[in-house]
Design a protein around this motif. Structure first.
Motif, PDB file in Angstrom:
ATOM      1  N   GLU A  69       0.835  -1.206   0.000  1.00 32.51           N
ATOM      2  CA  GLU A  69       0.000   0.000   0.000  1.00 32.51           C
ATOM      3  C   GLU A  69       0.868   1.254   0.000  1.00 32.51           C
ATOM      4  OE1 GLU A  69      -2.557   1.920   3.506  1.00 32.51           O
ATOM      5  OE2 GLU A  69      -3.403   0.012   2.785  1.00 32.51           O
ATOM      6  N   TRP A  70       1.940   1.237   0.803  1.00 38.34           N
ATOM      7  CA  TRP A  70       2.845   2.392   0.872  1.00 38.34           C
ATOM      8  C   TRP A  70       3.543   2.614  -0.470  1.00 38.34           C
ATOM      9  CZ3 TRP A  70       8.191   2.613   0.285  1.00 38.34           C
ATOM     10  CH2 TRP A  70       8.774   3.861   0.589  1.00 38.34           C
ATOM     11  N   ILE A  71       3.993   1.537  -1.093  1.00 36.78           N
ATOM     12  CA  ILE A  71       4.673   1.650  -2.387  1.00 36.78           C
ATOM     13  C   ILE A  71       3.752   2.298  -3.418  1.00 36.78           C
ATOM     14  CG2 ILE A  71       5.578   0.331  -4.346  1.00 36.78           C
ATOM     15  CD1 ILE A  71       6.733  -1.654  -2.360  1.00 36.78           C
ATOM     16  N   LEU A  72       2.497   1.863  -3.453  1.00 34.20           N
ATOM     17  CA  LEU A  72       1.555   2.363  -4.449  1.00 34.20           C
ATOM     18  C   LEU A  72       1.164   3.822  -4.202  1.00 34.20           C
ATOM     19  CD1 LEU A  72      -0.777  -0.747  -4.819  1.00 34.20           C
ATOM     20  CD2 LEU A  72       1.007   0.025  -6.396  1.00 34.20           C
ATOM     21  N   ASN A  73       1.237   4.245  -2.950  1.00 34.91           N
ATOM     22  CA  ASN A  73       0.836   5.623  -2.613  1.00 34.91           C
ATOM     23  C   ASN A  73       2.009   6.595  -2.562  1.00 34.91           C
ATOM     24  OD1 ASN A  73      -1.924   5.046  -2.340  1.00 34.91           O
ATOM     25  ND2 ASN A  73      -1.651   4.329  -0.243  1.00 34.91           N
ATOM     26  N   TYR A  74       3.244   6.067  -2.653  1.00 31.33           N
ATOM     27  CA  TYR A  74       4.425   6.929  -2.556  1.00 31.33           C
ATOM     28  C   TYR A  74       4.852   7.392  -3.938  1.00 31.33           C
ATOM     29  CZ  TYR A  74       9.091   8.575  -1.361  1.00 31.33           C
ATOM     30  OH  TYR A  74      10.227   9.334  -1.208  1.00 31.33           O
ATOM     31  N   ILE A  85       7.307   4.328  -7.281  1.00 31.53           N
ATOM     32  CA  ILE A  85       8.261   3.222  -7.108  1.00 31.53           C
ATOM     33  C   ILE A  85       7.894   2.063  -8.032  1.00 31.53           C
ATOM     34  CG2 ILE A  85       9.163   1.516  -5.481  1.00 31.53           C
ATOM     35  CD1 ILE A  85       8.679   3.539  -3.256  1.00 31.53           C
ATOM     36  N   ALA A  86       6.615   1.719  -8.034  1.00 28.70           N
ATOM     37  CA  ALA A  86       6.144   0.627  -8.879  1.00 28.70           C
ATOM     38  C   ALA A  86       4.632   0.728  -9.029  1.00 28.70           C
ATOM     39  CB  ALA A  86       6.524  -0.728  -8.282  1.00 28.70           C
ATOM     40  N   THR A  87       4.122   0.134 -10.089  1.00 28.58           N
ATOM     41  CA  THR A  87       2.681   0.121 -10.317  1.00 28.58           C
ATOM     42  C   THR A  87       2.097  -1.161  -9.724  1.00 28.58           C
ATOM     43  OG1 THR A  87       2.886  -1.035 -12.432  1.00 28.58           O
ATOM     44  CG2 THR A  87       2.985   1.381 -12.462  1.00 28.58           C
ATOM     45  N   ALA A  88       0.770  -1.208  -9.628  1.00 28.98           N
ATOM     46  CA  ALA A  88       0.105  -2.402  -9.100  1.00 28.98           C
ATOM     47  C   ALA A  88       0.413  -3.611  -9.974  1.00 28.98           C
ATOM     48  CB  ALA A  88      -1.405  -2.157  -9.032  1.00 28.98           C
ATOM     49  N   GLU A  89       0.471  -3.401 -11.286  1.00 36.88           N
ATOM     50  CA  GLU A  89       0.769  -4.502 -12.208  1.00 36.88           C
ATOM     51  C   GLU A  89       2.183  -5.029 -12.005  1.00 36.88           C
ATOM     52  OE1 GLU A  89      -0.492  -1.594 -13.079  1.00 36.88           O
ATOM     53  OE2 GLU A  89      -2.560  -2.207 -13.532  1.00 36.88           O
ATOM     54  N   GLU A  90       3.131  -4.118 -11.771  1.00 39.87           N
ATOM     55  CA  GLU A  90       4.526  -4.535 -11.546  1.00 39.87           C
ATOM     56  C   GLU A  90       4.657  -5.313 -10.246  1.00 39.87           C
ATOM     57  OE1 GLU A  90       7.142  -1.037 -13.744  1.00 39.87           O
ATOM     58  OE2 GLU A  90       6.222  -0.621 -11.794  1.00 39.87           O
ATOM     59  N   LEU A  91       3.962  -4.864  -9.216  1.00 38.40           N
ATOM     60  CA  LEU A  91       4.011  -5.575  -7.936  1.00 38.40           C
ATOM     61  C   LEU A  91       3.379  -6.954  -8.049  1.00 38.40           C
ATOM     62  CD1 LEU A  91       3.160  -2.776  -5.332  1.00 38.40           C
ATOM     63  CD2 LEU A  91       5.399  -3.674  -5.975  1.00 38.40           C
ATOM     64  N   GLU A  92       2.300  -7.048  -8.815  1.00 38.60           N
ATOM     65  CA  GLU A  92       1.644  -8.337  -9.022  1.00 38.60           C
ATOM     66  C   GLU A  92       2.579  -9.297  -9.751  1.00 38.60           C
ATOM     67  OE1 GLU A  92      -1.260 -11.074  -8.462  1.00 38.60           O
ATOM     68  OE2 GLU A  92      -1.310  -8.997  -7.736  1.00 38.60           O
ATOM     69  N   ALA A  93       3.301  -8.778 -10.728  1.00 39.24           N
ATOM     70  CA  ALA A  93       4.254  -9.609 -11.482  1.00 39.24           C
ATOM     71  C   ALA A  93       5.386 -10.081 -10.574  1.00 39.24           C
ATOM     72  CB  ALA A  93       4.816  -8.819 -12.663  1.00 39.24           C
TER      73      ALA A  93
END
Length: 254
Positions: A69-74, A85-93
Motif C-alpha cells: 500500500e505504501w509503495i503504491l501511494n508513494y 516506485i512501482a505500479t500495481a501490475e509490476e508488484l503483481e508480477a
C-alpha cells in the motif's frame, strides 16, 4: 512503533542507530501491532485461538499488505515529473515471480534431500535383504521399514543396526559386507552432521596466535566487560571505517 508502519519504522531505526553509535549505548525499539501470517509451526493454526475480528484485523494490517500500500501511494517529483516506485501490475508480477521461485526452491531442496536418502537406501537395503533368510527378526525389521511412508536416514541406520544386532554371533560374508557398509556410511554422516560445529576456516581459533597479557605494578584490576569494551575502542581506532559500516573485522586487537 507499529510493525506495519514502514516509514515510521525507518525513522525509528535511524534514530536507534544514531544513539547506539554516537552514545555507545544499547537501544530498544518497542514494536507493536505485530501480525501473525501463519501458525507457530506447520502443524499449528492461529485460527484455532483467534476470533474472526482479530483475524480480519491481521489480514488488513499485514506487514506485506501495508508495505505494498505504501509503495503504491508513494511518489516523488523528478525533473517536474511525478515518479512512482512501482505500479500495481509490476508488484503483481513480482509477487507471481516470487511464488514461482519459492516453489521451485522448495521442490529442488526436497529432491536434493530425498536423493541423499534414496542413495543411502540403495546402498544398504540389498545388504540387509541378503540376511533376511538367516533371521526372523531381520525379516520383521525389513517389513516395518518397507511400510514406512516417509523414510529418513535415521530409519536406514536403525534398520542396519537392528540387523547387525539380530545376527550377532554369526560369521557370514553377508553380515561382514553389511558391517563394512554401515561403518562406511556412518563415517560419511558423521562428517555431514558433526563437521563445522566450530569454524574450519583460516580464522578458526586454533590458527590464531595467542598473545599473552602483560602485567605491571600499575596494571588495573577491572571486570572482564571493561577489557572487552576497551578492546572495541582499540578496534575502532585501528579500523575507523567500522564505525560507518557497522562491521567489526574478525581480528582481535590488543
Amino acid at each position: 512503533m507499529k510493525a506495519w508502519d514502514y516509514p515510521a519504522l525507518l525513522d525509528a531505526y535511524a534514530k536507534a542507530e544514531h544513539f547506539a553509535r554516537t552514545e555507545s549505548v544499547p537501544v530498544v525499539v518497542h514494536v507493536i501491532d505485530v501480525t501473525q501470517p501463519q501458525g507457530h509451526s506447520t502443524s499449528g493454526s492461529h485460527e484455532r485461538y483467534k476470533n474472526e475480528e482479530r483475524l480480519a484485523w491481521e489480514a488488513e494490517y499485514d506487514g506485506l499488505a501495508k508495505f505494498k500500500e505504501w509503495i503504491l501511494n508513494y511518489s516523488i517529483e523528478i525533473d517536474g515529473k511525478e515518479e512512482v516506485i512501482a505500479t500495481a501490475e509490476e508488484l503483481e508480477a513480482i509477487d507471481e515471480e516470487a511464488k514461482k521461485i519459492a516453489k521451485a526452491g522448495q521442490k529442488a531442496a526436497w529432491d536434493h534431500y530425498q536423493t541423499a536418502i534414496k542413495e543411502l537406501i540403495q546402498s544398504v537395503l540389498p545388504l540387509v535383504e541378503n540376511l533376511k533368510g538367516q533371521n526372523a527378526e531381520v525379516e520383521t525389521a525389513l517389513t516395518h521399514f518397507n511400510k514406512l511412508v516417509s523414510k529418513a536416514k535415521k530409519d536406514v541406520f536403525h534398520l542396519a543396526r537392528k540387523t547387525l544386532l539380530a545376527t550377532r554371533g554369526t560369521n557370514s560374508a553377508e553380515r561382514s559386507q553389511l558391517m563394512q557398509k554401515y561403518n562406511e556410511v556412518a563415517e560419511i554422516e558423521k562428517d555431514n552432521y558433526s563437521s563445522h560445529l566450530y569454524s574450519e576456516s583460516e580464522w578458526k581459533a586454533e590458527n590464531i596466535k595467542e598473545i599473552k597479557p602483560v602485567y605491571s605494578d600499575s596494571s588495573e584490576d577491572v571486570d572482564g566487560r571493561v577489557v572487552i569494551r576497551n578492546n572495541f575502542d582499540k578496534i575502532f581506532e585501528k579500523y575507523p571505517e567500522t564505525l560507518i559500516l557497522g562491521k567489526i573485522p574478525e581480528i582481535s586487537v590488543t
